[in-house]
Scaffold this motif. Structure first.
Motif, mmCIF file in Angstrom:
data_model
loop_
_atom_site.group_PDB
_atom_site.id
_atom_site.type_symbol
_atom_site.label_atom_id
_atom_site.label_comp_id
_atom_site.label_asym_id
_atom_site.label_seq_id
_atom_site.Cartn_x
_atom_site.Cartn_y
_atom_site.Cartn_z
ATOM 1 N N MET A 157 63.579 45.304 43.679
ATOM 2 C CA MET A 157 62.249 45.038 43.173
ATOM 3 C C MET A 157 61.432 46.323 43.270
ATOM 4 O O MET A 157 61.487 47.015 44.274
ATOM 5 N N PRO A 158 60.656 46.643 42.215
ATOM 6 C CA PRO A 158 59.868 47.881 42.234
ATOM 7 C C PRO A 158 58.714 47.794 43.224
ATOM 8 O O PRO A 158 58.278 46.695 43.568
ATOM 9 N N PRO A 159 58.211 48.942 43.668
ATOM 10 C CA PRO A 159 57.042 48.906 44.553
ATOM 11 C C PRO A 159 55.824 48.424 43.773
ATOM 12 O O PRO A 159 55.657 48.735 42.591
ATOM 13 N N ASP A 160 54.985 47.635 44.430
ATOM 14 C CA ASP A 160 53.781 47.122 43.796
ATOM 15 C C ASP A 160 52.751 48.236 43.630
ATOM 16 O O ASP A 160 52.734 49.206 44.394
ATOM 17 N N LEU A 161 51.888 48.080 42.652
ATOM 18 C CA LEU A 161 50.809 49.024 42.408
ATOM 19 C C LEU A 161 49.511 48.221 42.420
ATOM 20 O O LEU A 161 49.235 47.465 41.489
ATOM 21 N N ALA A 162 48.741 48.345 43.502
ATOM 22 C CA ALA A 162 47.495 47.590 43.655
ATOM 23 C C ALA A 162 46.349 48.324 42.974
ATOM 24 O O ALA A 162 46.213 49.543 43.104
ATOM 25 N N ILE A 163 45.542 47.566 42.230
ATOM 26 C CA ILE A 163 44.401 48.121 41.510
ATOM 27 C C ILE A 163 43.193 47.219 41.743
ATOM 28 O O ILE A 163 43.294 45.995 41.634
ATOM 29 N N LYS A 164 42.051 47.840 42.042
ATOM 30 C CA LYS A 164 40.800 47.094 42.186
ATOM 31 C C LYS A 164 39.835 47.572 41.107
ATOM 32 O O LYS A 164 39.555 48.764 40.998
ATOM 33 N N LEU A 165 39.360 46.625 40.314
ATOM 34 C CA LEU A 165 38.379 46.944 39.281
ATOM 35 C C LEU A 165 36.999 47.084 39.910
ATOM 36 O O LEU A 165 36.642 46.316 40.812
ATOM 37 N N ASP A 166 36.219 48.048 39.430
ATOM 38 C CA ASP A 166 34.848 48.162 39.919
ATOM 39 C C ASP A 166 33.960 47.214 39.114
ATOM 40 O O ASP A 166 34.415 46.526 38.197
ATOM 41 N N TRP A 167 32.672 47.173 39.460
ATOM 42 C CA TRP A 167 31.739 46.236 38.860
ATOM 43 C C TRP A 167 31.692 46.385 37.345
ATOM 44 O O TRP A 167 31.751 45.398 36.608
ATOM 45 N N SER A 168 31.595 47.613 36.870
ATOM 46 C CA SER A 168 31.474 47.821 35.425
ATOM 47 C C SER A 168 32.767 47.457 34.694
ATOM 48 O O SER A 168 32.726 46.867 33.604
ATOM 49 N N GLU A 169 33.918 47.787 35.266
ATOM 50 C CA GLU A 169 35.201 47.443 34.649
ATOM 51 C C GLU A 169 35.381 45.929 34.556
ATOM 52 O O GLU A 169 35.805 45.407 33.517
ATOM 53 N N LEU A 170 35.036 45.237 35.641
ATOM 54 C CA LEU A 170 35.173 43.780 35.649
ATOM 55 C C LEU A 170 34.178 43.131 34.690
ATOM 56 O O LEU A 170 34.510 42.147 34.015
ATOM 57 N N THR A 171 32.982 43.684 34.586
ATOM 58 C CA THR A 171 31.988 43.154 33.650
ATOM 59 C C THR A 171 32.487 43.264 32.210
ATOM 60 O O THR A 171 32.398 42.314 31.428
ATOM 61 N N ILE A 172 33.018 44.411 31.864
ATOM 62 C CA ILE A 172 33.562 44.601 30.510
ATOM 63 C C ILE A 172 34.730 43.650 30.272
ATOM 64 O O ILE A 172 34.796 42.976 29.240
ATOM 65 N N ALA A 173 35.659 43.589 31.221
ATOM 66 C CA ALA A 173 36.836 42.723 31.067
ATOM 67 C C ALA A 173 36.432 41.255 30.938
ATOM 68 O O ALA A 173 36.985 40.530 30.097
ATOM 69 N N ALA A 174 35.479 40.806 31.744
ATOM 70 C CA ALA A 174 35.037 39.410 31.682
ATOM 71 C C ALA A 174 34.429 39.100 30.316
ATOM 72 O O ALA A 174 34.684 38.039 29.732
ATOM 73 N N ASN A 175 33.652 40.025 29.800
ATOM 74 C CA ASN A 175 33.047 39.815 28.477
ATOM 75 C C ASN A 175 34.098 39.800 27.376
ATOM 76 O O ASN A 175 34.010 39.009 26.435
ATOM 77 N N VAL A 176 35.105 40.664 27.477
ATOM 78 C CA VAL A 176 36.207 40.648 26.513
ATOM 79 C C VAL A 176 36.904 39.291 26.567
ATOM 80 O O VAL A 176 37.205 38.684 25.536
#
Length: 162
Positions: A1-20
């Motif tokens: 199994m490949p190593p996991d890659l953890a990513i945390k979205l910041d406020w602006s990234e999450l706002t854009i993604a939620a609107n999309v």
């Protein structure tokens, strides 16, 4: 199994993604085809868009927020992103999906995601992964069969190409 890659979205990234995600759900609600989601389609569209944003951020690849079009180029950098909130969930690829694409699995919930790995459509659509027990029969690839997502880019993760 490949190593996991953890990513945390910041406020602006999450706002854009939620609107999309909201716009995708509204478009889906008015369109002829309906989302096949078992759970809340609003949540699926928002979390799915956020998962795509996380992959784009992690791999420094273009995120196609416009969705499907006549010249659809994939979700992120020409690749398809598949999301599940289940930490141990598998990657779903349907029979109608393009075998020439690469499919990336993301798990988690906003704003924290884990990119679990990827597989080519040809490899994902092997008979051994076919599951008829799903709401819509599909290929369900276990995380153990995925390759390291870092192999999809030709530049170090966290650095732009060039």
């Amino acid at each position: 199994m490949p190593p996991d890659l953890a990513i945390k979205l910041d406020w602006s990234e999450l706002t854009i993604a939620a609107n999309v995600g909201v716009l995708r759900q509204i478009s889906n609600s008015w369109g002829k085809s309906k989302c096949g989601a078992i759970s809340n389609p609003w949540a699926i569209h928002i979390e799915g868009a956020a998962a795509e944003c996380a992959v784009s951020k992690a791999l420094n690849l273009y995120w196609n927020i416009g969705g499907k079009s006549n010249k659809y180029a994939g979700d992120v950098g020409g690749h398809e992103v598949r999301y599940t909130h289940r930490d141990s969930g598998g990657l779903v690829v349907y029979a109608k999906n393009d075998p020439d694409r690469k499919y990336i699995l993301v798990t988690g919930t906003a704003p924290e995601y884990i990119i679990r790995g990827w597989i080519s459509g040809h490899d994902a659509q092997r008979a051994e992964y076919w599951q008829t027990s799903l709401k819509i029969p599909a290929h369900l690839v276990p995380q153990e069969a995925l390759s390291d997502v870092r192999d999809l880019v030709d530049h170090p993760i966290g650095h732009p190409p060039g």
